[in-house]
Motif scaffolding. Structure first.
Motif, PDB file in Angstrom:
ATOM      1  N   GLY A  40       0.828  -1.197   0.000  1.00  0.00           N
ATOM      2  CA  GLY A  40       0.000   0.000   0.000  1.00  0.00           C
ATOM      3  C   GLY A  40       0.859   1.242   0.000  1.00  0.00           C
ATOM      4  N   ARG A  41       0.219   2.375  -0.052  1.00  0.00           N
ATOM      5  CA  ARG A  41       0.958   3.622   0.016  1.00  0.00           C
ATOM      6  C   ARG A  41       1.561   3.785   1.412  1.00  0.00           C
ATOM      7  N   SER A  43       2.304   4.979   4.856  1.00  0.00           N
ATOM      8  CA  SER A  43       1.493   5.853   5.704  1.00  0.00           C
ATOM      9  C   SER A  43       1.509   5.319   7.124  1.00  0.00           C
ATOM     10  N   ALA A  64       5.847  -0.629  -0.694  1.00  0.00           N
ATOM     11  CA  ALA A  64       5.185   0.539  -1.275  1.00  0.00           C
ATOM     12  C   ALA A  64       4.480   0.134  -2.565  1.00  0.00           C
ATOM     13  N   ASP A  66       1.178   1.566  -5.270  1.00  0.00           N
ATOM     14  CA  ASP A  66       0.177   2.563  -5.623  1.00  0.00           C
ATOM     15  C   ASP A  66      -0.620   2.032  -6.803  1.00  0.00           C
ATOM     16  N   ASP A  69      -0.401   3.787 -10.184  1.00  0.00           N
ATOM     17  CA  ASP A  69       0.896   3.852 -10.868  1.00  0.00           C
ATOM     18  C   ASP A  69       1.247   2.481 -11.436  1.00  0.00           C
ATOM     19  N   HIS A  73       4.244  -1.372 -10.854  1.00  0.00           N
ATOM     20  CA  HIS A  73       3.747  -2.611 -10.241  1.00  0.00           C
ATOM     21  C   HIS A  73       4.704  -3.789 -10.399  1.00  0.00           C
ATOM     22  N   THR A 115      -8.469   3.204 -10.499  1.00  0.00           N
ATOM     23  CA  THR A 115      -8.117   2.471  -9.277  1.00  0.00           C
ATOM     24  C   THR A 115      -8.692   1.067  -9.299  1.00  0.00           C
ATOM     25  N   GLY A 119      -5.802  -0.369 -12.270  1.00  0.00           N
ATOM     26  CA  GLY A 119      -4.808  -0.760 -11.269  1.00  0.00           C
ATOM     27  C   GLY A 119      -4.891  -2.231 -10.921  1.00  0.00           C
TER      28      GLY A 119
END
Length: 251
Positions: A40-41, A43, A64, A66, A69, A73, A115, A119
């Motif tokens: 995940g992002r 955080s 990491a 996203d 993006d 991947h 998303t 994604g």
């Protein structure tokens, strides 16, 4: 490696702060999972989720990731598979969007689609390829009952999940016989902290109920899981209802 029960010793969660994903991870750890990757992002929420699962006795690592993006991947998720085999990949990220707002803001609507569908296609293919290379594993994809038929209240979200659902089914067929299988999970409205104040059409379910259904589906070798199970009959009926009648339903 998974045992005869079909449950994993290692898992990768795409969407590492998802309440459904974390409920599933807790359930898997309580059974036999020992290694968990949370993607995940970066955080505080992702770090807190990792610490929580470590407290249950698992070796938890973060990576990491996203969804928006896709170009990153292959590199980001490839690192996970170089560290060892992954028995289960849980694709659990997504956004419901805001239907009323998104209808007036095409870019916001596109973000929902990017998303939930683009994604997911990108990361799903990366993980499927890695699972196939190691010769075993399961890819569990969190779809939604909203994928079954367009509804006035959430057709932007529903259309993105419909694309994801179709993709996952086709990917499962493409991987048939390779040692890798795909399971699609279609829950109804899942009550979480994030949507606690929102109205919900019944039946309403919980992250824990979805986690239980995922475990049962893995044990049974299911290809599609409905949560709750009665949704399968309801959705079949609604899918075949004439459009003029469907429009009149309070959905």
């Amino acid at each position: 490696m998974k045992d005869a029960s079909g449950l994993p010793r290692s898992m990768l969660v795409l969407g590492g702060t998802s309440e459904i994903a974390l409920a599933t991870a807790r359930r898997m750890i309580a059974r036999r999972t020992r290694t968990v990757w949370l993607a995940g992002r970066p955080s505080p929420a992702l770090d807190a989720a990792a610490d929580h699962l470590r407290g249950l006795g698992a070796d938890v690592r973060t990576v990491a990731f996203d969804a928006l993006d896709p170009a990153s991947h292959e590199t980001a998720l490839g690192k996970v598979f170089t560290e060892g085999d992954i028995d289960l990949v849980l694709l659990a990220f997504g956004t419901p969007g805001d239907q009323a707002h998104d209808e007036q803001d095409p870019q916001a609507a596109v973000r929902v689609a990017q998303t939930n569908y683009i994604g997911a296609v990108s990361s799903g293919l990366v993980c499927a390829s890695a699972l196939q290379a190691q010769g075993h594993g399961s890819l569990v994809v969190l779809s939604s009952v909203a994928a079954e038929r367009a509804r006035r209240m959430d057709f932007i979200f529903g259309s993105s999940k419909a694309g994801l659902d179709t993709f996952a089914q086709g990917l499962g067929d493409a991987l048939y016989g390779t040692g890798v299988r795909v399971m699609v999970v279609r829950p109804g409205f899942v009550r979480t902290r994030r949507n606690a104040g929102l109205p919900a059409a019944p039946p309403v379910t919980t992250p824990e109920a979805v986690a239980t259904a995922v475990e049962l589906g893995l044990r049974r070798g299911s290809e599609t899981v409905w949560v709750p199970g009665a949704l399968r009959l309801v959705s079949t009926a609604l899918r075949h209802l004439p459009r003029a009648l469907f429009r009149r339903l309070p959905l």
